[in-house]
Design a protein around this motif. Sequence first.
Motif, PDB file in Angstrom:
ATOM      1  N   UNK A  74     -28.082 -50.966  51.715  1.00 50.70           N
ATOM      2  CA  UNK A  74     -29.206 -50.104  52.062  1.00 50.70           C
ATOM      3  C   UNK A  74     -28.919 -48.727  51.477  1.00 50.70           C
ATOM      4  N   UNK A  75     -29.914 -47.869  51.478  1.00 50.29           N
ATOM      5  CA  UNK A  75     -29.732 -46.537  50.914  1.00 50.29           C
ATOM      6  C   UNK A  75     -28.577 -45.817  51.608  1.00 50.29           C
ATOM      7  N   UNK A  76     -27.729 -45.181  50.810  1.00 55.14           N
ATOM      8  CA  UNK A  76     -26.606 -44.434  51.345  1.00 55.14           C
ATOM      9  C   UNK A  76     -25.313 -45.204  51.454  1.00 55.14           C
ATOM     10  N   UNK A  77     -25.362 -46.512  51.249  1.00 57.02           N
ATOM     11  CA  UNK A  77     -24.140 -47.324  51.301  1.00 57.02           C
ATOM     12  C   UNK A  77     -23.275 -47.004  50.090  1.00 57.02           C
ATOM     13  N   UNK A  78     -21.964 -46.959  50.303  1.00 55.68           N
ATOM     14  CA  UNK A  78     -21.027 -46.713  49.202  1.00 55.68           C
ATOM     15  C   UNK A  78     -20.741 -48.030  48.495  1.00 55.68           C
ATOM     16  N   UNK A  79     -21.076 -48.082  47.206  1.00 54.48           N
ATOM     17  CA  UNK A  79     -20.930 -49.316  46.436  1.00 54.48           C
ATOM     18  C   UNK A  79     -19.476 -49.779  46.379  1.00 54.48           C
ATOM     19  N   UNK A  80     -18.558 -48.844  46.342  1.00 53.95           N
ATOM     20  CA  UNK A  80     -17.132 -49.187  46.336  1.00 53.95           C
ATOM     21  C   UNK A  80     -16.787 -50.051  47.547  1.00 53.95           C
ATOM     22  N   UNK A  81     -17.375 -49.733  48.695  1.00 55.33           N
ATOM     23  CA  UNK A  81     -17.092 -50.478  49.923  1.00 55.33           C
ATOM     24  C   UNK A  81     -17.660 -51.895  49.861  1.00 55.33           C
ATOM     25  N   UNK A  82     -18.817 -52.043  49.229  1.00 58.33           N
ATOM     26  CA  UNK A  82     -19.420 -53.371  49.107  1.00 58.33           C
ATOM     27  C   UNK A  82     -18.571 -54.236  48.161  1.00 58.33           C
ATOM     28  N   UNK A  83     -18.078 -53.633  47.108  1.00 52.48           N
ATOM     29  CA  UNK A  83     -17.182 -54.338  46.188  1.00 52.48           C
ATOM     30  C   UNK A  83     -15.917 -54.789  46.924  1.00 52.48           C
TER      31      UNK A  83
END
Length: 463
Positions: free
Chosen positions: A304-313
């Motif tokens: 969702x907006x504002x999520x850190x992509x590094x964390x999803x990776x």
Amino acid sequence: MGTAENYQEVLRGKYPAKLHAKNVAEFIVAKGGDKTGTLYLEAQKSRLLEDNDEAEPFRQRRYFYYLSGCNLADCYLTYSMQSEKLTLFIPPIEPEEVIWSGLPTSVEEALEKYDVDEVKTTEDVNSHLASSANSPQTTLYAIPDQVSDETTFLSYNNTDFSQLKSAIETCRVTKSDYEIALLRKANAISTDAHINVMKAASSAKNETELEAVFIKSCIERGAKHQSYHSIVAAGENAATLHYVHNNAPISGQDLLLLDAGCEADCYCADITRTFPISGSFTTESRAIYDIVLDMQKQCTAALKAGVKWDDVHLLAHKVAIQGLLSLGIMRGSPDDILVARTSVAFFPHGLGHYLGMDTHDTGGNPNYRDADPMFRYLRVRGTLPARSVITVEPGIYFCRFIIEPYLKEEGQRKFIDEKVLERYWSVGGVRIEDNILITEEGSENLTPTPKEVEDLVRIIKAG
């Protein structure tokens, strides 16, 4: 924001060039730029092939297209940041060229077709620039190495080559409704092509045949250009992340990995599906497929907006570790494996990238010098804004070139069971990739291509 059902309705309008130009100008002003300045861009030039009288394949400069919506060669544009006037310059009619190529787009036709305030011919560029520079403080913003020798900016007090390119790259991250509709269209056409490849796979004798099926499906639906060179990889060829040969025989391999997408008016689809060529998974390939699908679903659910992509990776790696532990390919503590970065041996690339006019679109701010191997090839770093479109493409691969060095390193090999691993080399690789629109509340999947096991099996066996 358009939906899958009404993207065609959105596309009946004009590409929003003036909105994009206004956004870019406001970005420059917010960074301290000259609010009385002028933006200047040039289209790609038409060229002949070296030592040949045939034209090179034409690909429009994306920076120019973003502020014009015009896919013609040899054009120019200016945008007055003060008056918000967008002017497009198109080539004049050359009678000798008409004999061979027919009438080009006229000034009147261009004004009707494109979202601009004025259309002139390219003969008027320099005089227009001179008349536009009516303030001693006026700055001309242009892109380095994209200015013709015959163009002059002498009337301007300042010429800035440092801001326009980065401003456009940043603004391109968040998409207008029209851009989202184009991405939906590219996904819809590419989905039909993926399904046709699934139907043809069991009888194909060569990867090239299936590449041809995909391209034919796109062209006959009006998409004459591919977003990138397709990856059509059977069996262990799928362990090569950017496999490009697409010419190996298909004979007894288990899986086919198809990474392919078309362009719709310069906007890209980027879709990967991996499926059993015969319509039946082996025990090993099904197990890996299930892990990768779980990786993708969990990561998509976290967006969702504002999520850190590094964390999803990082989440993708955690899911991969649990899955590989459950199969016995990996062993030990999941926390210790994560710290050792052993999962990078099986999932060596980043989770995804921004998507738009380029497959690997602008604004991701990657750090390819990152000392951490888990994040080194992550093409997007930082938080995701609403209206950005990003690919979610986890994968697990059995590439000897990548994994065998881990097996020779004391700190890594203790986490990998070589005897169990031996059963999985023939899987090659599994990747599943969708194009995801980020919203304030969550996300929307723009990719309707089948990926559930029962759907894949049904399509392949019905082919």
